[in-house]
Write an enzyme that holds these catalytic residues in place. Structure first.
Site, PDB file in Angstrom:
ATOM      1  N   ASP A   1      12.458  -1.397   8.674  1.00 33.23           N
ATOM      2  CA  ASP A   1      11.625  -0.080   8.114  1.00 33.23           C
ATOM      3  C   ASP A   1      10.949   0.319   9.154  1.00 33.23           C
ATOM      4  O   ASP A   1      10.829  -0.196  10.367  1.00 33.23           O
ATOM      5  CB  ASP A   1      10.505  -0.487   7.018  1.00 33.23           C
ATOM      6  CG  ASP A   1       9.564  -1.681   7.344  1.00 33.23           C
ATOM      7  OD1 ASP A   1       9.688  -2.303   8.739  1.00 33.23           O
ATOM      8  OD2 ASP A   1       8.946  -2.262   6.412  1.00 33.23           O
TER       9      ASP A   1
ATOM     10  N   ASN B   1       0.403  -5.358  -1.689  1.00 29.81           N
ATOM     11  CA  ASN B   1       0.857  -4.721  -3.122  1.00 29.81           C
ATOM     12  C   ASN B   1       2.299  -5.275  -3.574  1.00 29.81           C
ATOM     13  O   ASN B   1       2.889  -4.432  -4.586  1.00 29.81           O
ATOM     14  CB  ASN B   1       0.786  -3.259  -2.900  1.00 29.81           C
ATOM     15  CG  ASN B   1       1.907  -2.567  -2.009  1.00 29.81           C
ATOM     16  OD1 ASN B   1       2.557  -3.641  -1.239  1.00 29.81           O
ATOM     17  ND2 ASN B   1       1.722  -1.432  -1.716  1.00 29.81           N
TER      18      ASN B   1
ATOM     19  N   GLU C   1       8.182   0.498  -1.876  1.00 27.01           N
ATOM     20  CA  GLU C   1       6.646   0.557  -2.657  1.00 27.01           C
ATOM     21  C   GLU C   1       6.733   0.081  -4.311  1.00 27.01           C
ATOM     22  O   GLU C   1       7.834   0.413  -4.815  1.00 27.01           O
ATOM     23  CB  GLU C   1       5.943   1.758  -2.389  1.00 27.01           C
ATOM     24  CG  GLU C   1       5.778   2.063  -0.718  1.00 27.01           C
ATOM     25  CD  GLU C   1       4.538   1.060  -0.258  1.00 27.01           C
ATOM     26  OE1 GLU C   1       4.315  -0.070  -0.424  1.00 27.01           O
ATOM     27  OE2 GLU C   1       3.997   1.707   0.538  1.00 27.01           O
TER      28      GLU C   1
END
Ligand code: GLP
Length: 243
Positions: A67, A136, A143
C-alpha cells in the site's frame, strides 16, 4: 487461521523472521509482499542480519508493494516506499528490477492499479504476504466496509487511519486517500502472515479472533484463507482467550 502468541515483541519478530527465512530457503524465487508500518521493523532487521550471515538469499526473490499514501513517493520520509527501501530493500541490496512498488504520485492511479495487478498476475500468485493490522482492522489500506472482491484499488482512508498515520511523519500530512492491494490478492497469496504487538492492538485482535468474517473488520478475511497465520505478542493477545 493458525494463531501463536509469543512472549514479547522480540520473540514475535524472531518467529516471523525465521518463518519467512524457512520459506525463502525452500523457494528462492518467491514473490513477497511486505507491509510498511512499525510492527515489522524488527522482523526486517532480523531478515537483513540473516542475509548478511548467509542464512538466506533474497537476490532471486521478487517484491510487490502492499500500500501507499496517495500523493507520496520514496522522496517523502514516512511513505511506505521510503520505509521499505530504508529498512529492507537497500540493506538487502535488492535489484530495483525485482521490486514493483505503487507510484502514488502518478497522474493516473487507475492505470497504476492495473500495472501492479498485472505484475502480480504475471509473477504471482504472491508466495508470502506479511501484514500488519490497523486499530480499525484494516489490512494494507483495505478499510472497514471494503469489498473482498477487490484487487488493487484507490480508496478514501478512514478518519482513524488519517489520524493514526500521522505517526510516520515528522510534520502534519494530508492523508486522505490510499492505494492498496485488495483483499483478493491477499486471499490468493500462498501464505499470509499477520503480526501484531502491543496493548494498542489488543482490542482489534480480540474482535478479529472472536468475530465471524465481516468486511467491517477486513482482517477477518484471513479466516477464509487456507494458510494464514496470526503471530502476536502477549500484550496484543491480552484480551483474547487463545488456547
Ligand atoms: C498502516 C498501513 C498498513 C500497516 C498497518 C499497521 O496504516 N497501511 O500497511 O500494516 O497500518 O501499522 P503499524 O504496524 O504501524 O501499527
Amino acid at each position: 487461521m493458525i494463531i501463536e502468541v509469543m512472549y514479547n515483541y522480540s520473540e514475535m519478530s524472531i518467529k516471523t523472521a525465521e518463518f519467512i527465512i524457512e520459506m525463502v530457503n525452500k523457494n528462492p524465487n518467491a514473490l513477497l509482499c511486505l507491509a510498511g508500518g512499525d510492527t515489522p521493523i524488527e522482523t526486517y532487521r532480523l531478515l537483513v542480519k540473516a542475509s548478511k550471515e548467509e542464512r538466506v538469499d533474497f537476490s532471486q526473490c521478487k517484491f510487490v508493494s502492499l500500500d501507499e499514501w496517495v500523493g507520496l513517493d520514496e522522496n517523502d520520509e514516512g511513505s511506505c516506499k521510503y520505509f521499505l527501501y530504508k529498512e529492507i530493500f537497500k540493506p538487502l541490496n535488492i535489484n530495483k528490477e525485482n521490486i514493483c512498488f505503487f507510484n502514488a504520485k502518478c497522474g493516473d492511479l487507475q492505470k497504476e492499479c492495473k500495472r501492479v495487478d498485472e505484475f502480480i498476475f504475471k509473477n504471482g500468485p504472491i508466495d508470502i504476504i506479511l501484514l500488519g493490522i490497523g486499530v480499525n482492522g484494516h489490512l494494507g489500506f483495505n478499510e472497514p466496509g471494503i469489498d473482498f472482491e477487490n484487487y488493487c484499488h484507490v480508496l478514501k482512508l478512514d478518519k482513524n487511519t488519517q489520524t493514526v498515520g500521522q505517526k510516520y511523519f515528522n510534520k502534519e500530512m494530508k492523508l486522505e486517500y490510499g492505494i492498496s492491494l485488495g483483499i483478493k490478492h491477499i486471499l490468493e497469496a500462498k501464505t499470509a502472515i499477520l503480526i501484531a504487538n502491543g496493548e494498542k492492538k489488543a482490542n482489534i485482535i480480540k474482535n478479529l479472533v472472536e468475530k465471524d468474517v465481516t468486511n467491517e473488520i477486513p482482517a477477518t478475511a484471513l479466516k477464509l484463507h487456507a494458510n494464514s497465520f496470526l503471530f502476536l505478542d502477549s500484550d496484543a493477545a491480552k484480551l483474547t482467550h487463545i488456547k
